[in-house]
Design a protein around this motif. Structure first.
Motif, short mmCIF file in Angstrom:
data_model
loop_
_atom_site.label_atom_id
_atom_site.label_comp_id
_atom_site.label_asym_id
_atom_site.label_seq_id
_atom_site.Cartn_x
_atom_site.Cartn_y
_atom_site.Cartn_z
N GLU A 109 0.83 -1.21 0.00
CA GLU A 109 0.00 0.00 0.00
C GLU A 109 0.86 1.25 0.00
N MET A 110 1.92 1.22 0.79
CA MET A 110 2.83 2.36 0.87
C MET A 110 3.49 2.63 -0.48
N LEU A 111 3.98 1.58 -1.12
CA LEU A 111 4.68 1.76 -2.39
C LEU A 111 3.72 2.17 -3.51
N LYS A 112 2.49 1.72 -3.41
CA LYS A 112 1.50 2.12 -4.42
C LYS A 112 1.28 3.63 -4.37
N LEU A 113 1.29 4.18 -3.16
CA LEU A 113 1.15 5.63 -3.02
C LEU A 113 2.44 6.36 -3.41
N GLY A 114 3.55 5.62 -3.40
CA GLY A 114 4.84 6.23 -3.72
C GLY A 114 5.34 5.90 -5.11
N GLU B 39 2.37 -11.67 -3.70
CA GLU B 39 2.59 -11.40 -5.12
C GLU B 39 1.42 -10.63 -5.74
N GLN B 40 0.21 -10.98 -5.34
CA GLN B 40 -0.96 -10.26 -5.85
C GLN B 40 -0.95 -8.81 -5.37
N ALA B 41 -0.53 -8.61 -4.12
CA ALA B 41 -0.51 -7.25 -3.57
C ALA B 41 0.48 -6.35 -4.29
N PHE B 42 1.58 -6.93 -4.79
CA PHE B 42 2.61 -6.14 -5.46
C PHE B 42 2.50 -6.18 -6.99
N ALA B 43 1.41 -6.76 -7.50
CA ALA B 43 1.25 -6.86 -8.95
C ALA B 43 1.24 -5.49 -9.62
N PHE B 44 0.74 -4.48 -8.91
CA PHE B 44 0.66 -3.12 -9.48
C PHE B 44 2.03 -2.58 -9.87
N ALA B 45 3.09 -3.09 -9.22
CA ALA B 45 4.43 -2.54 -9.41
C ALA B 45 5.13 -3.11 -10.64
N ASP C 28 3.57 6.73 12.42
CA ASP C 28 2.54 5.69 12.41
C ASP C 28 2.70 4.87 11.14
N ASP C 29 1.93 3.77 11.05
CA ASP C 29 2.10 2.88 9.91
C ASP C 29 1.03 3.07 8.84
N ARG C 30 0.40 4.24 8.81
CA ARG C 30 -0.53 4.51 7.71
C ARG C 30 0.25 4.57 6.39
N PRO C 31 -0.30 4.02 5.32
CA PRO C 31 0.42 4.02 4.04
C PRO C 31 0.86 5.39 3.59
N GLU C 32 0.02 6.41 3.81
CA GLU C 32 0.38 7.76 3.36
C GLU C 32 1.54 8.33 4.18
N THR C 33 1.60 7.99 5.47
CA THR C 33 2.72 8.45 6.30
C THR C 33 4.01 7.81 5.84
N LEU C 34 3.95 6.52 5.59
CA LEU C 34 5.14 5.79 5.14
C LEU C 34 5.58 6.26 3.75
N ALA C 35 4.62 6.48 2.87
CA ALA C 35 4.97 6.93 1.51
C ALA C 35 5.65 8.29 1.55
#
Length: 357
Positions: free
Chosen positions: A200-205, A225-231, A302-309
């Motif tokens: 999720e973090m990398l998708k936002l980044g 693998e399915q979660a990272f398919a977008f990359a 925090d571990d919110r995707p947007e914070t991490l991105a």
């Protein structure tokens, strides 16, 4: 970590014997399983007692247990301590009062009994120190930070260029774009949750330049693998690697990324820093005991995707900060989180017990 403690004990001149292979781990809090453990432990206590009484030369000078908590209570050492008046040390104990009731209530009670019976408690994190001090008395609690044999990782850092060339050839990474790395077992629970949060973090980044190597395997690999398919080809799965292959991989990469969901402290975070790989993680639980924010890595609030991105963009855009953190990481691990540091700490911890050190 348990094996490392055994090595440190041996380095200090102690003979280390595993006196029992009884496993008390109760993953789901099953009452039947706990009852079976209690019965098996009673048999083990009698077996060991008879052996030590028959041949006093085999009786230990110290009882040492690793990682006592509500899911893995110690049913042996408290009883043996009472019978033989032996000093008793627990490394990485933890207590969670919320488990006093519910499926792990029996395990919690026994873990609490063991923790209170121990002469010395060596929690791994500051968070556990605070809780244990209130629970069992601050006088017998000493924080014992995670540690490792840093030398293979430091040697890999010295040969970073060679390792980087090898990783480029093997995985086809583009050298001009930052290389991210994550290492973890792909199993149900917190591990796969961390991989999914990372995705999720990398998708936002995606607007930042990066490539990532995802190391590990397990029953949830397809989910990952399915979660990272977008990359697309920006994400490469290596499968499980041998431990001797990891130092070079850490040294070759530019940033270790891990959301550390419910992570006690994260051994891979320590390994990465030992090889000069700065870390991006989260300021939660025991992670700050391993990663020094702004010095050896960056800990998001925090571990919110947007914070991490947002944190990822900042670090990837500051090459000088990454270089500084890489150099500091190697020095910090060698000075404070190495086998040498662990030997010094354990020798000091044992001093009040009158044991040889």
């Amino acid at each position: 970590m348990a094996r490392l403690f055994m090595q440190v004990l041996a380095d200090l001149g102690h003979r280390v014997d595993i006196v029992s292979t009884l496993r008390s781990y109760n993953r789901k809090g099953d009452s039947g399983h706990e009852s079976e453990t209690v019965a098996a432990a009673a048999i083990e206590v009698e077996r060991l007692s008879a052996a030590w009484q028959a041949d006093p030369a085999t009786r230990p000078d110290l009882l040492f247990t690793y990682h006592v908590y509500h899911k893995a209570a110690d049913y042996l050492c408290p009883a043996l301590k009472r019978r033989f008046n032996l000093p008793y040390v627990i490394a990485e104990p933890s207590v969670a009062p919320k488990r006093e009731h519910g499926p792990w209530a029996a395990g919690y009670r026994q873990a609490a009994l063991a923790i209170r019976a121990a002469d010395i408690l060596l929690p791994i994190t500051e968070l556990d120190r605070v809780c244990l001090s209130a629970f069992a008395g601050a006088d017998k609690v000493q924080v014992f930070p995670p540690f490792l044999d840093h030398e293979p990782f430091a040697a890999a850092a010295d040969a970073r260029g060679r390792h980087r060339d090898a990783v480029k050839r093997l995985h086809g990474l583009e050298p001009e774009k930052p290389w991210l790395l994550a290492v973890g077992m792909m199993r149900a629970g917190d591990k796969i949750a961390s991989f999914l949060r990372l995705a999720e973090m990398l998708k936002l980044g995606m607007d930042a330049e990066w490539q990532i190597l995802l190391v590990g395997d397990g029953p949830e690999r397809k989910t990952a693998e399915q979660a990272f398919a977008f990359a697309g080809n920006r994400a490469r799965f290596t499968g499980q690697l041998d431990s001797q292959d990891l130092p070079g991989l850490y040294a070759a990469c530019d940033l270790y990324v891990w959301p550390a969901i419910n992570e006690a402290y994260g051994m891979a975070l320590l390994e990465a820093q030992a090889a000069g790989l700065p870390v991006l993680s989260v300021r939660t639980r025991g992670v700050p005991d391993v990663v020094r924010h702004g010095e050896t890595g960056w800990l998001a609030m925090d571990d919110r995707p947007e914070t991490l991105a947002a944190a990822l963009r900042g670090i990837l855009g500051d090459k000088e900060l990454r270089r500084s953190m890489a150099a500091t990481s190697i020095r910090h691990v060698a000075a404070h989180l190495s086998m040498t540091a662990a030997r010094q700490r354990l020798s000091a911890a044992f001093a009040p017990l009158g044991l040889p050190a």
